[in-house]
Design an enzyme around this catalytic site. Structure first.
Site, PDB file in Angstrom:
ATOM      1  N   HIS A 128      -8.004  -0.020 -19.931  1.00 11.09           N
ATOM      2  CA  HIS A 128      -8.109  -0.581 -18.566  1.00 11.09           C
ATOM      3  C   HIS A 128      -6.741  -0.994 -18.019  1.00 11.09           C
ATOM      4  O   HIS A 128      -6.649  -1.917 -17.203  1.00 11.09           O
ATOM      5  CB  HIS A 128      -9.043  -1.804 -18.533  1.00 11.09           C
ATOM      6  CG  HIS A 128     -10.355  -1.575 -19.215  1.00 11.09           C
ATOM      7  ND1 HIS A 128     -11.464  -1.108 -18.566  1.00 11.09           N
ATOM      8  CD2 HIS A 128     -10.715  -1.731 -20.514  1.00 11.09           C
ATOM      9  CE1 HIS A 128     -12.467  -1.009 -19.422  1.00 11.09           C
ATOM     10  NE2 HIS A 128     -12.030  -1.367 -20.621  1.00 11.09           N
ATOM     11  N   SER A 167      15.988   9.861  -3.379  1.00 15.25           N
ATOM     12  CA  SER A 167      15.360   9.704  -2.072  1.00 15.25           C
ATOM     13  C   SER A 167      16.381  10.062  -1.000  1.00 15.25           C
ATOM     14  O   SER A 167      17.580   9.828  -1.159  1.00 15.25           O
ATOM     15  CB  SER A 167      14.901   8.255  -1.913  1.00 15.25           C
ATOM     16  OG  SER A 167      14.888   7.888  -0.557  1.00 15.25           O
ATOM     17  N   LYS A 205      17.154   5.014  -5.319  1.00 19.65           N
ATOM     18  CA  LYS A 205      15.920   5.529  -5.925  1.00 19.65           C
ATOM     19  C   LYS A 205      16.145   6.650  -6.936  1.00 19.65           C
ATOM     20  O   LYS A 205      16.982   7.515  -6.762  1.00 19.65           O
ATOM     21  CB  LYS A 205      14.990   6.067  -4.820  1.00 19.65           C
ATOM     22  CG  LYS A 205      14.414   4.992  -3.958  1.00 19.65           C
ATOM     23  CD  LYS A 205      13.213   4.326  -4.597  1.00 19.65           C
ATOM     24  CE  LYS A 205      12.087   5.291  -4.656  1.00 19.65           C
ATOM     25  NZ  LYS A 205      10.802   4.883  -4.310  1.00 19.65           N
ATOM     26  N   GLU A 237       5.187  13.575 -11.408  1.00 16.01           N
ATOM     27  CA  GLU A 237       4.219  13.540 -10.304  1.00 16.01           C
ATOM     28  C   GLU A 237       3.681  14.942 -10.008  1.00 16.01           C
ATOM     29  O   GLU A 237       2.498  15.128  -9.740  1.00 16.01           O
ATOM     30  CB  GLU A 237       4.864  12.927  -9.059  1.00 16.01           C
ATOM     31  CG  GLU A 237       5.092  11.432  -9.231  1.00 16.01           C
ATOM     32  CD  GLU A 237       6.049  10.845  -8.208  1.00 16.01           C
ATOM     33  OE1 GLU A 237       6.168  11.393  -7.088  1.00 16.01           O
ATOM     34  OE2 GLU A 237       6.706   9.838  -8.532  1.00 16.01           O
TER      35      GLU A 237
END
Ligand code: ARG
Length: 457
Positions: free
Chosen positions: A155, A276, A282, A289
């Site tokens: 969880h 970025s 970043k 992803e």
């Protein structure tokens, strides 16, 4: 001019032609189509359809077409409906009437499924190789990171301490099962259709066993209706690919979380991250992803084709032409996905200090309950006792291991000084001696098993 236009009074509508043509995508099968046609030409020679001279002429012509295609010298026509017809047209242009006899006893129905089986078998083998490489990277990580203890999560809440290598090896064994599914898909694919004709079997008694041998198929089909209809091997292939894609996605999801500033368990290599356009600070885990995101395609391609197949009766209907694009897309993408994940894993760094700082002493709660069980208390009671101890700690802002033994005794007189032995992460791991668990020896054994499977030292 179409090869089949004998019975027609007018040509196809241009839009119909565009709608019907599969050449834009099935030209990918040119090599398989030519290999299959060479074997067919050899079989036709054996039954006297070709003389030896014609056989050689046809085969040379086919080889030349492939060579010219690879050199970018082939021009396809609007009227070439698919790769099978395009190759046949080019052959007739090259070798004349011998070329017109190549389609004797053959239908595009058994031809297309022969090509697709050849392509799929090769692709499955390549994906299997890719998974072996991925397993190599996982094994490397498991060896490199042996000794790093991480919180295991359920969880997304810290649950129990485990060896990081135990986590990595979970992926290794999952891929073992994927590989065995691929092995089964290869078996379902490895059957020769040629000789099945349009549906009833070829009108010419060709030696199918020797065609199978020449094309590397392990067996010949036993029923022509089954074979020209058969797309089950594609369902199996697309479903294994979906399964691999989904599982890679789950691991990528964990690693995305682990690479966040909030977790800081791992850092991706610069070569596998991107920046970025606006925020100079970043560093994004785009590789992970995309590994996660592409799983949608693999599932989609399976669903797309199974949906088409559902309505198609036996034997051949044009709906079946819709099998190729999902197949090609899944093969192309999965080959990349597997390679990328392999490199991402190999090159990432593990931030051991940060992980250790994050280990929450409450992770030992189960071990403490087990401690009481070893002293004779039934587990349900032990669970309650430790639950109360945890509650006390939370209320008083204490960690589990800060309570003096005297205090613990107030909850159960089974507690003794030896409970403190649990308070080291390394010892907690040592208590898990069960086979397949996260104990030191078990994980070593898993790594040894992995080495044996991959045949490495
Ligand atoms: N382009 C077709 C396909 O990919 C080839 C088979 C055509 N067969 C036929 N009976 N029209 O499925």
């Amino acid at each position: 001019m179409k090869m089949w236009d004998g019975r027609f009074k007018k040509p196809s509508d241009k839009l119909m032609e565009e709608f019907n043509n599969s050449l834009p995508f099935d030209k990918k099968l040119i090599e398989e189509d030519i290999t299959g046609s060479i074997a067919w030409a050899n079989a036709l020679k054996k039954i006297g359809v070709f003389s030896e001279e014609e056989r050689v002429k046809v085969i040379d012509g086919l080889r030349e077409i492939l060579k010219e295609y690879k050199e970018g010298k082939v021009t396809f026509l609007h009227s070439d409906e698919d790769i099978h017809m395009a190759v046949e047209r080019l052959l007739v242009e090259k070798v004349g009437s011998a070329g017109e006899r190549l389609h004797t006893g053959r239908s595009r129905n058994d031809q297309v499924i022969t090509d697709t089986r050849l392509y799929t078998k090769k692709a499955l083998k390549e994906i299997n190789e890719g998974l072996l490489e991925l397993q190599g990277s996982i094994l490397h990580r498991a060896q490199e990171d042996y000794g790093v203890i991480v919180p295991g999560f359920t969880h997304l809440q810290q649950a129990q301490p485990i060896l990081l290598s135990h986590y990595w090896m979970s992926f290794f064994f999952l891929l073992e099962r994927e590989k065995s599914r691929i092995g089964h898909a290869i078996k379902s694919t490895d059957i020769l259709p040629l000789g099945s004709g349009a549906l009833a079997g070829s009108g010419f008694s060709v030696d199918r066993d020797s065609i199978a041998k020449e094309l590397g198929f392990s067996e010949i089909s036993k029923n022509s209706v089954d074979m020209v209809s058969s797309r089950d091997f594609l369902l199996e292939t697309l479903s294994v690919f979906a399964s691999v894609g989904v599982h890679i996605s789950r691991y990528a999801e964990d690693l995305i979380i682990w690479s966040s500033k909030e977790f800081g368990f791992i850092e991706l290599d610069d070569a596998w991250s991107t920046g970025s356009s606006m925020m100079p600070q970043k560093k994004n885990p785009d590789s992970l992803e995309l590994l996660r995101g592409k799983s949608g395609r693999f599932v989609g391609n399976y669903v797309r084709f199974v949906t088409t197949l559902k309505g198609v009766g036996l034997t051949y209907y044009k709906d079946l032409q819709e099998d190729k694009e999902p197949l090609f897309d899944s093969v192309f993408q999965l080959q990349m996905v597997v390679k990328v994940f392999s490199q991402v894993l190999l090159t990432l760094s593990v931030c051991q200090e940060r992980i250790e700082k994050d280990l929450d002493p409450f992770l030992l709660a189960t071990d403490m309950a087990d401690y009481l069980v070893r002293k004779g208390m039934p587990f349900r009671q032990a669970h309650k006792v430790i639950g109360k101890v945890v509650g006390y700690c939370v209320e008083n802002d204490l960690t589990l291991i800060e309570l003096p033994v005297e205090k613990l005794k107030e909850y159960s007189d089974l507690f003794g000084e030896d409970v403190e032995k649990l308070y080291s992460w390394k010892d907690a791991i040592s208590y898990r001696t069960v086979k397949g668990g996260t104990g030191w020896d078990s994980v070593k054994e898993q790594i040894e098993t992995g080495k044996k499977i991959l045949g490495v030292q």
